[in-house]
Design a protein around this motif. Structure first.
Motif, PDB file in Angstrom:
ATOM      1  N   GLU A 178      -0.385  -4.036 -10.341  1.00  0.00           N
ATOM      2  CA  GLU A 178       0.349  -3.506 -11.481  1.00  0.00           C
ATOM      3  C   GLU A 178      -0.024  -2.045 -11.709  1.00  0.00           C
ATOM      4  O   GLU A 178      -1.147  -1.630 -11.412  1.00  0.00           O
ATOM      5  N   PHE A 179       0.928  -1.296 -12.260  1.00  0.00           N
ATOM      6  CA  PHE A 179       0.745   0.139 -12.462  1.00  0.00           C
ATOM      7  C   PHE A 179       1.124   0.512 -13.894  1.00  0.00           C
ATOM      8  O   PHE A 179       2.186   0.108 -14.373  1.00  0.00           O
ATOM      9  N   ARG A 180       0.240   1.263 -14.559  1.00  0.00           N
ATOM     10  CA  ARG A 180       0.594   1.792 -15.886  1.00  0.00           C
ATOM     11  C   ARG A 180       1.142   3.192 -15.674  1.00  0.00           C
ATOM     12  O   ARG A 180       0.472   4.060 -15.100  1.00  0.00           O
ATOM     13  N   LEU A 181       2.372   3.399 -16.149  1.00  0.00           N
ATOM     14  CA  LEU A 181       3.126   4.600 -15.803  1.00  0.00           C
ATOM     15  C   LEU A 181       3.597   5.355 -17.043  1.00  0.00           C
ATOM     16  O   LEU A 181       3.709   4.789 -18.130  1.00  0.00           O
ATOM     17  N   ALA A 182       3.885   6.625 -16.837  1.00  0.00           N
ATOM     18  CA  ALA A 182       4.575   7.453 -17.831  1.00  0.00           C
ATOM     19  C   ALA A 182       5.683   8.202 -17.098  1.00  0.00           C
ATOM     20  O   ALA A 182       5.582   8.458 -15.893  1.00  0.00           O
ATOM     21  N   ASN A 183       6.743   8.557 -17.816  1.00  0.00           N
ATOM     22  CA  ASN A 183       7.853   9.242 -17.150  1.00  0.00           C
ATOM     23  C   ASN A 183       8.336  10.455 -17.951  1.00  0.00           C
ATOM     24  O   ASN A 183       8.094  10.567 -19.156  1.00  0.00           O
ATOM     25  N   ILE A 184       8.989  11.325 -17.254  1.00  0.00           N
ATOM     26  CA  ILE A 184       9.741  12.429 -17.859  1.00  0.00           C
ATOM     27  C   ILE A 184      11.132  12.384 -17.241  1.00  0.00           C
ATOM     28  O   ILE A 184      11.272  12.348 -16.011  1.00  0.00           O
ATOM     29  N   ILE A 185      12.152  12.363 -18.087  1.00  0.00           N
ATOM     30  CA  ILE A 185      13.532  12.289 -17.619  1.00  0.00           C
ATOM     31  C   ILE A 185      14.289  13.529 -18.080  1.00  0.00           C
ATOM     32  O   ILE A 185      14.288  13.866 -19.268  1.00  0.00           O
ATOM     33  N   ARG A 239       3.865  -1.909 -15.075  1.00  0.00           N
ATOM     34  CA  ARG A 239       4.988  -2.331 -14.244  1.00  0.00           C
ATOM     35  C   ARG A 239       4.478  -2.757 -12.868  1.00  0.00           C
ATOM     36  O   ARG A 239       3.486  -2.240 -12.382  1.00  0.00           O
ATOM     37  N   LYS A 240       5.186  -3.681 -12.244  1.00  0.00           N
ATOM     38  CA  LYS A 240       4.939  -4.012 -10.850  1.00  0.00           C
ATOM     39  C   LYS A 240       5.890  -3.192  -9.993  1.00  0.00           C
ATOM     40  O   LYS A 240       6.958  -2.767 -10.464  1.00  0.00           O
ATOM     41  N   ALA A 241       5.510  -2.989  -8.731  1.00  0.00           N
ATOM     42  CA  ALA A 241       6.335  -2.164  -7.846  1.00  0.00           C
ATOM     43  C   ALA A 241       7.761  -2.711  -7.763  1.00  0.00           C
ATOM     44  O   ALA A 241       8.736  -1.944  -7.725  1.00  0.00           O
ATOM     45  N   ASP A 249       9.625   2.241  -5.949  1.00  0.00           N
ATOM     46  CA  ASP A 249       9.008   0.958  -5.605  1.00  0.00           C
ATOM     47  C   ASP A 249       8.202   1.046  -4.319  1.00  0.00           C
ATOM     48  O   ASP A 249       7.175   0.376  -4.170  1.00  0.00           O
ATOM     49  N   ALA A 250       8.676   1.867  -3.365  1.00  0.00           N
ATOM     50  CA  ALA A 250       8.001   1.976  -2.080  1.00  0.00           C
ATOM     51  C   ALA A 250       6.840   2.963  -2.105  1.00  0.00           C
ATOM     52  O   ALA A 250       5.877   2.808  -1.366  1.00  0.00           O
ATOM     53  N   MET A 251       6.921   3.975  -2.967  1.00  0.00           N
ATOM     54  CA  MET A 251       5.934   5.042  -2.933  1.00  0.00           C
ATOM     55  C   MET A 251       4.762   4.835  -3.891  1.00  0.00           C
ATOM     56  O   MET A 251       3.688   5.395  -3.705  1.00  0.00           O
ATOM     57  N   ILE A 252       4.943   3.983  -4.927  1.00  0.00           N
ATOM     58  CA  ILE A 252       3.939   3.904  -5.982  1.00  0.00           C
ATOM     59  C   ILE A 252       2.608   3.351  -5.476  1.00  0.00           C
ATOM     60  O   ILE A 252       1.527   3.746  -5.930  1.00  0.00           O
ATOM     61  N   GLY A 253       2.654   2.434  -4.493  1.00  0.00           N
ATOM     62  CA  GLY A 253       1.436   1.818  -3.995  1.00  0.00           C
ATOM     63  C   GLY A 253       0.502   2.796  -3.318  1.00  0.00           C
ATOM     64  O   GLY A 253      -0.717   2.585  -3.282  1.00  0.00           O
ATOM     65  N   LEU A 273       7.464  10.365 -12.356  1.00  0.00           N
ATOM     66  CA  LEU A 273       6.547   9.333 -12.833  1.00  0.00           C
ATOM     67  C   LEU A 273       5.107   9.795 -12.634  1.00  0.00           C
ATOM     68  O   LEU A 273       4.781  10.413 -11.620  1.00  0.00           O
ATOM     69  N   LYS A 274       4.246   9.468 -13.602  1.00  0.00           N
ATOM     70  CA  LYS A 274       2.816   9.704 -13.465  1.00  0.00           C
ATOM     71  C   LYS A 274       2.105   8.361 -13.463  1.00  0.00           C
ATOM     72  O   LYS A 274       2.380   7.504 -14.308  1.00  0.00           O
ATOM     73  N   LEU A 275       1.192   8.172 -12.506  1.00  0.00           N
ATOM     74  CA  LEU A 275       0.409   6.944 -12.438  1.00  0.00           C
ATOM     75  C   LEU A 275      -0.835   7.108 -13.295  1.00  0.00           C
ATOM     76  O   LEU A 275      -1.718   7.905 -12.991  1.00  0.00           O
ATOM     77  N   LEU A 276      -0.903   6.344 -14.393  1.00  0.00           N
ATOM     78  CA  LEU A 276      -2.015   6.442 -15.329  1.00  0.00           C
ATOM     79  C   LEU A 276      -3.166   5.498 -14.969  1.00  0.00           C
ATOM     80  O   LEU A 276      -4.337   5.850 -15.114  1.00  0.00           O
ATOM     81  N   GLU A 277      -2.827   4.271 -14.543  1.00  0.00           N
ATOM     82  CA  GLU A 277      -3.842   3.275 -14.175  1.00  0.00           C
ATOM     83  C   GLU A 277      -3.230   2.309 -13.182  1.00  0.00           C
ATOM     84  O   GLU A 277      -2.015   2.188 -13.081  1.00  0.00           O
ATOM     85  N   LYS A 278      -4.085   1.601 -12.450  1.00  0.00           N
ATOM     86  CA  LYS A 278      -3.605   0.499 -11.615  1.00  0.00           C
ATOM     87  C   LYS A 278      -4.603  -0.645 -11.716  1.00  0.00           C
ATOM     88  O   LYS A 278      -5.787  -0.438 -11.975  1.00  0.00           O
ATOM     89  N   ARG A 279      -4.090  -1.866 -11.529  1.00  0.00           N
ATOM     90  CA  ARG A 279      -4.954  -3.032 -11.608  1.00  0.00           C
ATOM     91  C   ARG A 279      -4.398  -4.154 -10.741  1.00  0.00           C
ATOM     92  O   ARG A 279      -3.189  -4.190 -10.464  1.00  0.00           O
ATOM     93  N   GLY A 280      -5.281  -5.067 -10.319  1.00  0.00           N
ATOM     94  CA  GLY A 280      -4.871  -6.228  -9.542  1.00  0.00           C
ATOM     95  C   GLY A 280      -4.492  -5.859  -8.120  1.00  0.00           C
ATOM     96  O   GLY A 280      -4.503  -4.700  -7.714  1.00  0.00           O
ATOM     97  N   GLY A 281      -4.129  -6.897  -7.347  1.00  0.00           N
ATOM     98  CA  GLY A 281      -3.708  -6.675  -5.978  1.00  0.00           C
ATOM     99  C   GLY A 281      -4.795  -6.055  -5.123  1.00  0.00           C
ATOM    100  O   GLY A 281      -5.941  -5.891  -5.522  1.00  0.00           O
TER     101      GLY A 281
END
Length: 430
Positions: A178-185, A239-241, A249-253, A273-281
């Protein structure tokens, strides 16, 4: 104005002299029984208090309140179920000490970012008394322990169920990283002209360049993003990929925490998208220590000081070259390890008491510790070695076990609640 007790009592005494039907019709009971539940009752005051709490909670969420009669019936049914469980707890001898209750309240306050005094003040501000809050928390703790005994302890999950879950598509999705994300649109309306698209792309690239130079992502989101979560710094939560649109979805991992993607064109505009944290997996590495020890315990015939001196003498003999294993077999009072020469084998440090874990972490491989005290007595330990073990499979199996137990618990709990409700004597007086 000062109120005299006699002024309050006199009307009651006078009223008692008139027992006619008219006088009786004017009497309004301050409290009454609204339900009989086995050997206990639920009072109108309890129902009213809980009803106010529920109404406040719904109001804070901004949701519309159902009709009061409907809500009152739902709240009464909840009180009945709680009362049955509390009576089960009482018959089972479940008691919550004041110390346990104080710790629970302090924990609730801490989770809300408050001190205990601030928590008290917040309750008063919401129209709730601290005494009522203590009573409610005590009730919930009793109910939790009743459920643990009657429901959780009888849930069984087989190894085959765990393996089947891990092999299923649902299991793979639930246990994936899982990934904790933030975005700018940078938004683009439907049918935007080529010029508008180019302008939005230039803006997105300029923002990305500023982010690479150290600009604060959250502040940039508040200032420039068109997303609905812009005022939260673009925070999207976990979020999950598989929940992300291509190509994210392909690049976040492959991203590291803190990375920001290049601006990507989507139907709604340009997104970063900015990756703030990741967990699991992924790989779960477990640090293990091979350690052995000699434990000496105080007793009725050996004082604390004498116990410490014996541990110090054993430490001196070890430093002089005597065999650790032989001394452990002769002197150690840890029945689980003494016959094995004091060996605890490879062990996860988190399974040890803090005092032992701290000394062990500060002792180099192959070295002896100085004598130290733990809740069990006085120890001398030796670290034989350290290793990092890939526990990914074990970790995933534990996650799957937890998911399956929680699922079975929810199902079992609902069935058990229906059962105890059907078996109880309930007479509603409303």
């Amino acid at each position: 104005m000062k109120i005299k007790l006699s002024d309050c009592v006199r009307p009651l005494l006078l009223g008692a002299l008139f027992l006619g039907a008219a006088a009786q019709a004017e009497v309004q009971p301050l409290n009454r029984v609204v339900a009989i539940v086995d050997n206990d009752v639920i009072m109108q005051s309890q129902l009213d208090a809980r009803l106010r709490e529920v109404q406040q909670t719904i109001g804070k969420r901004g949701a519309a309140l159902p009709p009061e009669q409907v809500l009152s019936q739902q709240v009464l049914e909840r009180l009945i179920i709680e009362n049955i469980q509390l009576q089960i707890g009482d018959r089972s001898g479940i008691r919550i000490t004041d110390e346990e209750l104080n710790q629970a309240l302090a924990s609730i306050a801490q989770r809300n970012g408050m001190s205990l005094e601030q928590f008290r003040a917040a309750l008063v501000q919401d129209g709730l008394s601290y005494a009522d809050a203590r009573d409610q928390v005590r009730r919930e703790m009793v109910i939790s322990r009743v459920r643990q005994r009657r429901v959780a302890e009888r849930i069984q999950v087989t190894d085959q169920e765990v393996q089947n879950f891990l092999a299923s598509d649902l299991g793979k999705l639930q246990l994936s990283e899982e990934f904790r994300l933030a975005n700018i649109i940078i938004a683009l309306p439907d049918g935007s002209s080529p010029q508008a698209i180019q302008a939005a792309e230039r803006q997105a690239k300029e923002l990305h360049q500023q982010l690479r130079e150290g600009a604060d992502f959250a502040q940039m989101a508040v200032t420039h993003s068109a997303s609905e979560n812009a005022l939260e710094g673009g925070e999207m939560g976990w979020r999950k990929a598989a929940q992300l649109p291509p190509p994210f979805d392909a690049m976040i991992g492959a991203m590291a925490v803190g990375d920001v993607t290049e601006p990507m064109r989507t139907p709604g505009g340009f997104i970063m998208l900015k990756l703030l944290e990741k967990r699991g997996g992924g790989t779960q590495v477990l640090e293990e220590v091979n350690v052995r020890h000699i434990l000496i315990k105080p007793s009725e015939i050996r004082s604390e000081a004498e116990t410490k001196r014996l541990a110090e003498r054993l430490h001196e003999r070890l430093l002089a070259g005597e065999d650790f294993s032989e001394l452990a077999k002769s002197f150690s009072e840890d029945p689980g390890s003494a016959l094995n020469g004091g060996s605890l084998d490879w062990i996860d440090p988190s399974a040890l008491v803090p005092e032992f874990r701290e000394v062990m972490s500060n002792t180099a491989s192959g070295e002896l510790s100085k004598p130290f005290k733990s809740p069990y007595g006085w120890h001398v330990l030796q670290v034989v070695g350290r290793r990092a073990t890939d526990s990914s499979a074990q970790f995933r199996e534990q996650q799957a076990l937890t998911v399956l137990r929680n699922r079975k618990y929810d199902e079992e709990l609902q069935a058990w609640l229906r059962q105890i409700r059907d078996e109880a004597y309930v007479e509603i007086k409303l």
